[in-house]
Design an enzyme around this catalytic site. Sequence first.
Site, mmCIF file in Angstrom:
data_model
loop_
_atom_site.group_PDB
_atom_site.id
_atom_site.type_symbol
_atom_site.label_atom_id
_atom_site.label_comp_id
_atom_site.label_asym_id
_atom_site.label_seq_id
_atom_site.Cartn_x
_atom_site.Cartn_y
_atom_site.Cartn_z
ATOM 1 N N ASP A 21 0.675 5.672 -11.725
ATOM 2 C CA ASP A 21 1.005 4.743 -10.641
ATOM 3 C C ASP A 21 0.678 5.384 -9.296
ATOM 4 O OD1 ASP A 21 2.114 2.632 -9.197
ATOM 5 O OD2 ASP A 21 4.154 3.393 -9.367
ATOM 6 N N GLU A 28 1.356 1.314 -0.539
ATOM 7 C CA GLU A 28 1.903 0.244 -1.373
ATOM 8 C C GLU A 28 3.353 0.506 -1.735
ATOM 9 O OE1 GLU A 28 3.061 -1.753 -5.138
ATOM 10 O OE2 GLU A 28 2.884 0.381 -4.744
#
Length: 462
Positions: A285, A319
Amino acid sequence: MPTVRLIPCLALLLAAAPVHAQAIGQRYQETAVRIIEAAVADSAAWGRIAELTDRFGPRLSGSESLERAIDWIMDQMRRDSLENVRGEPVMVPRWVRGEESAELVSPRRARLAMLGLGGSVGTPRGGITAEVMVVGSREELRRRAPEARGRIVLFDVPFTSYGATVQYRLNAAAWAAEVGAVAALIRSVASYSIRSPHTGAMRYDSGVTRQIPAAALSVEDAAMLHRMADRGERVVIRLVMGARTLPEVPSRNVIGELVGRELPEEVVVMGGHIDSWDVGTGAMDDAGGVVAAWEALRLLRRLGLRPRRTIRVVGWTNEENGLRGATAYRDRYAAALDNHVLAIESDGGVFSPTGFGFSGSDSAFAIVTEIGSLLERIGAGRITRGGGGADIGPIMARGVPGMGLSVDGSRYFWFHHSEGDTVDKLDPAEVARCVAALAVMAWVVAELPERLPRAAPGAQDR
């Protein structure tokens, strides 16, 4: 005579059928096979994820490691002969974890596995020592609100789905502050645990004036405290957090392109986010998502497959704790979004790909479903309704069709936002199939004679 009449009738029926969509699988099959075979022939993508994450480690927004990683990616993209490589400026928040700990004081002394939540305030210098109130839901907190004043509230909520359970991570501090608590703890948002706490973003409610510290405990420690409380034992914790928020700093979205040969102004954009949390190395991630898209573009260039339209790879910044890269991209390209044909995001881990989720018009869905048939040979041909991602969300809201890579996510929340998010959790062959899926989908959409149709203005995309 009947036979003579049936031939023109058959021709009319075929003319009325959606031969455009029907022909896609046949028209691009040879090229798709070529792309897939090249993608799965080596483990270059996994090797690049390993180098990126080993070399730079965690890449939280505002950190030096993130900016050095972006410099390295741009240098490598230029070495790969990608075109128009650039970093586009974005101002990002800077949150620093600092020293932190959680210690069980009563009914026995023990160090607890914890991680502060991103964006949390810190504790006073000496920490907070207080009795713990354990609840299993927000509804239970409301029922027992008078008991919460002056206590640390622990939300011990088992993982069901990410969308449902993450609400406790996001809102625990605001909900606990509302009823007079001095700090908030949550059971980590994780589907499996080996006493590994998981961090992530939280937020403060503007309607609640008090901001209290918030942290995640490991699943095992949260469950232990819950059992102690259920037995009527007095549970006391000392929580120390040096977290602080510093002034915003500059960062960048990192971009590389394969410019279209006929319609360069029309763009298929794909990518993931280059920032990560400050634990683990962010391999799953989302270094994997960025690298898989980047490798897909490098592969197309190596095979000499320059599409009709431009394919743009983006590593969005921030993000994890702000989406500043996503909104900056939307604003920078606001006047060009009508020429964004499709946006593809990979932010679910580069595990074994199963297909894509798609949000757009019915006619576009039919076309990408046909493209999906080209990926059946690697098990990635399933196209479902509803797809996208956090970083492409802002441009999807402006009408750009969106698509998210679907993978076998059964292990994703074992490692998500934890020290366990490292490259050894990824399988080189699975990563290679993700590269193949992204490359085929992006190339065919960019190569089609006509662009993907959008829903009529005002119509509801699905």
